[in-house]
Write an enzyme that holds these catalytic residues in place. Structure first.
Site, mmCIF file in Angstrom:
data_model
loop_
_atom_site.group_PDB
_atom_site.id
_atom_site.type_symbol
_atom_site.label_atom_id
_atom_site.label_comp_id
_atom_site.label_asym_id
_atom_site.label_seq_id
_atom_site.Cartn_x
_atom_site.Cartn_y
_atom_site.Cartn_z
ATOM 1 N N VAL A 1 90.241 10.921 35.774
ATOM 2 C CA VAL A 1 90.532 12.092 34.448
ATOM 3 C C VAL A 1 91.703 11.785 33.926
ATOM 4 C CG1 VAL A 1 88.549 13.568 35.478
ATOM 5 C CG2 VAL A 1 91.075 13.949 35.955
ATOM 6 N N ILE B 1 88.449 29.066 47.979
ATOM 7 C CA ILE B 1 87.092 28.898 48.011
ATOM 8 C C ILE B 1 87.117 27.628 49.210
ATOM 9 C CG2 ILE B 1 85.258 27.844 47.002
ATOM 10 C CD1 ILE B 1 86.377 30.733 45.672
ATOM 11 N N SER C 1 81.721 14.996 42.896
ATOM 12 C CA SER C 1 81.142 14.440 43.793
ATOM 13 C C SER C 1 81.084 15.564 45.086
ATOM 14 C CB SER C 1 82.297 13.121 44.249
ATOM 15 O OG SER C 1 83.473 13.656 44.722
ATOM 16 N N ARG C 2 82.270 16.477 45.030
ATOM 17 C CA ARG C 2 81.908 17.526 46.217
ATOM 18 C C ARG C 2 82.536 18.943 45.695
ATOM 19 N NH1 ARG C 2 87.541 16.277 47.874
ATOM 20 N NH2 ARG C 2 87.978 14.148 47.068
ATOM 21 N N LYS D 1 97.893 25.128 36.605
ATOM 22 C CA LYS D 1 96.670 26.047 36.627
ATOM 23 C C LYS D 1 97.011 27.140 35.522
ATOM 24 C CE LYS D 1 93.857 23.650 39.101
ATOM 25 N NZ LYS D 1 92.422 23.180 38.347
ATOM 26 N N ASN E 1 86.596 20.179 35.701
ATOM 27 C CA ASN E 1 86.695 20.557 37.044
ATOM 28 C C ASN E 1 87.762 19.835 37.850
ATOM 29 O OD1 ASN E 1 85.606 22.073 39.637
ATOM 30 N ND2 ASN E 1 85.290 19.805 40.039
ATOM 31 N N TYR F 1 101.358 23.081 41.591
ATOM 32 C CA TYR F 1 99.925 23.297 41.342
ATOM 33 C C TYR F 1 99.676 24.751 40.508
ATOM 34 C CZ TYR F 1 95.144 24.458 42.531
ATOM 35 O OH TYR F 1 93.679 24.739 42.535
HETATM 36 P P1 NAP Z 1 87.781 19.223 46.123
HETATM 37 O O1 NAP Z 1 86.877 19.641 47.065
HETATM 38 O O2 NAP Z 1 88.988 18.868 46.699
HETATM 39 O O3 NAP Z 1 87.048 18.370 44.963
HETATM 40 C C1 NAP Z 1 88.064 17.588 43.922
HETATM 41 C C2 NAP Z 1 86.956 16.721 43.258
HETATM 42 O O4 NAP Z 1 87.685 16.271 42.020
HETATM 43 C C3 NAP Z 1 86.524 15.628 43.773
HETATM 44 O O5 NAP Z 1 85.190 15.408 43.337
HETATM 45 C C4 NAP Z 1 87.326 14.754 43.612
HETATM 46 O O6 NAP Z 1 86.713 13.462 43.638
HETATM 47 C C5 NAP Z 1 87.696 14.825 42.164
HETATM 48 N N1 NAP Z 1 89.001 14.521 41.432
HETATM 49 C C6 NAP Z 1 90.172 14.595 42.172
HETATM 50 N N2 NAP Z 1 90.906 13.993 41.162
HETATM 51 C C7 NAP Z 1 90.218 13.399 40.285
HETATM 52 C C8 NAP Z 1 90.905 12.572 39.256
HETATM 53 N N3 NAP Z 1 92.138 12.319 39.126
HETATM 54 N N4 NAP Z 1 89.722 11.944 38.524
HETATM 55 C C9 NAP Z 1 88.548 12.165 38.720
HETATM 56 N N5 NAP Z 1 88.016 13.173 39.727
HETATM 57 C C10 NAP Z 1 89.020 13.572 40.618
HETATM 58 O O7 NAP Z 1 88.414 20.558 45.164
HETATM 59 P P2 NAP Z 1 87.597 21.785 44.831
HETATM 60 O O8 NAP Z 1 87.898 22.987 45.632
HETATM 61 O O9 NAP Z 1 86.169 21.572 44.667
HETATM 62 O O10 NAP Z 1 88.547 22.149 43.268
HETATM 63 C C11 NAP Z 1 87.789 21.871 41.917
HETATM 64 C C12 NAP Z 1 88.413 22.590 41.158
HETATM 65 O O11 NAP Z 1 88.589 23.774 41.341
HETATM 66 C C13 NAP Z 1 89.842 22.063 40.996
HETATM 67 O O12 NAP Z 1 90.545 21.972 39.550
HETATM 68 C C14 NAP Z 1 90.724 23.125 41.731
HETATM 69 O O13 NAP Z 1 92.069 23.103 41.246
HETATM 70 C C15 NAP Z 1 90.185 24.338 41.210
HETATM 71 N N6 NAP Z 1 90.241 25.363 42.431
HETATM 72 C C16 NAP Z 1 89.958 25.341 43.746
HETATM 73 C C17 NAP Z 1 90.072 26.301 44.386
HETATM 74 C C18 NAP Z 1 89.726 26.319 45.956
HETATM 75 O O14 NAP Z 1 90.121 27.358 46.602
HETATM 76 N N7 NAP Z 1 88.647 25.379 46.450
HETATM 77 C C19 NAP Z 1 90.878 27.665 44.093
HETATM 78 C C20 NAP Z 1 91.153 27.726 42.606
HETATM 79 C C21 NAP Z 1 90.929 26.673 41.946
HETATM 80 P P3 NAP Z 1 87.508 11.899 44.189
HETATM 81 O O15 NAP Z 1 88.792 12.272 45.283
HETATM 82 O O16 NAP Z 1 86.468 11.194 44.736
HETATM 83 O O17 NAP Z 1 88.160 11.491 43.080
#
Ligand code: NAP
Length: 252
Positions: free
Chosen positions: A69, A193, A18-19, A164, A95, A160
């Site tokens: 999830v 990111i 969703s984002r 990971k 994701n 966290y």
């Molecule tokens: P984000 O912008 O916070 O988006 C997280 C997404 O996951 C949202 O769509 C959220 O929707 C959904 N979500 C969270 N908990 C959930 C659950 N229990 N069931 C279903 N959906 C769930 O995060 P992002 O930065 O895009 O991160 C995406 C992935 O990349 C994550 O696994 C994160 O650990 C990884 N990552 C991110 C970064 C970074 O710097 N941003 C770096 C390394 C790794 P709802 O809240 O509406 O459920």
């Protein structure tokens, strides 16, 4: 093989679509021609609208699902719905994730549990279901979202980082188990990111982190999605069990 990535007729399911990175992956995979399903915990009008926009922008079919999830029943129902709607699954982007911050002594049992429920148990439950669906066709590509902190650890992010790191082990083990079924399993390990996940970081904290990134800037969700697209495609047909850093040369 053509160097153009073409996923026409394929189906991709992205959790947490969703984002942020998940939405960027959904758009990128749709741009390559795949029909896409996205899930998040809420299936509100906004998510339905996102799915509709993807359909109209990229001329593919799309589906928005409400699924936590970490909830095994909801995960099963979500995959059933993907199967019922599209009849197949070719690409799964594992994701959805959350980030709890806090130094080791300040990290509560509740924070540890919720991190593990979503990031570890949730990823594993979804991986199981994706593999089951893909094995019917004898091919597929699964991409798990790890993080640079899963490889090297980060102060103030112990829960966290633990979660990971588990994704890297999960990726290596599942790649071995699923290769005979024609299913490749890889991970991406993004650095810093620009998404909602980092909304707690003020500008000073962001600037401090950027000093540790050799490319001198935060990454964009689309830059992670580009790597996911590569791993999803036949361009990566001989890549499995790998964790690909997408971090601009970040050193932590
Ligand atoms: P984000 O912008 O916070 O988006 C997280 C997404 O996951 C949202 O769509 C959220 O929707 C959904 N979500 C969270 N908990 C959930 C659950 N229990 N069931 C279903 N959906 C769930 O995060 P992002 O930065 O895009 O991160 C995406 C992935 O990349 C994550 O696994 C994160 O650990 C990884 N990552 C991110 C970064 C970074 O710097 N941003 C770096 C390394 C790794 P709802 O809240 O509406 O459920």
């Amino acid at each position: 093989m053509s160097t153009k990535i073409d996923l026409q007729g394929q189906v991709a399911y992205i959790t947490g679509g969703s984002r942020g990175i998940g939405l960027a992956c959904a758009r990128k995979l749709a741009e390559a021609g795949a029909h896409v399903a996205i899930c998040s915990r809420t299936n509100n009008e906004a998510n339905q609208k996102l799915a509709e926009d993807i359909s109209s922008n990229f001329n593919v079919e799309s589906l928005a699902i409400a699924c936590d999830v970490g909830n095994a029943d909801e995960v099963k129902s979500a995959f059933k719905l993907v199967q019922k709607t599209f009849g197949r699954l070719d690409v799964f982007v594992n994701n959805a994730g959350i980030m709890e911050t806090g130094l080791l002594p300040m990290t509560s049992a509740a924070a540890i549990r919720s991190t593990m429920d979503t990031n570890v148990t949730g990823s594993l439950l979804n991986l199981q279901m994706a593999a089951k669906l893909m094995s019917r066709k004898g091919r597929g590509s699964i991409i798990n979202l790890s993080s640079i902190v899963g490889r090297y650890g980060a102060e103030g992010q112990v829960a966290y980082s633990t979660s990971k790191a588990a994704i890297i082990g999960m990726t290596s083990a599942a790649a071995k188990e699923l290769a005979p079924q024609g299913i490749r399993v890889n991970a991406v390990a993004p650095g810093f990111i620009d998404t909602d996940l980092l909304s707690d970081f003020d500008q000073q904290q962001r600037d401090d982190v950027i000093t540790s990134i050799k490319l001198g800037r935060m990454g964009q969700a689309e830059e992670v999605a580009n790597s996911v697209l590569f791993l999803a495609s036949d361009m990566a047909s001989y890549v499995t069990g790998e964790t690909l850093g997408v971090d601009g040369g970040m050193v932590i």
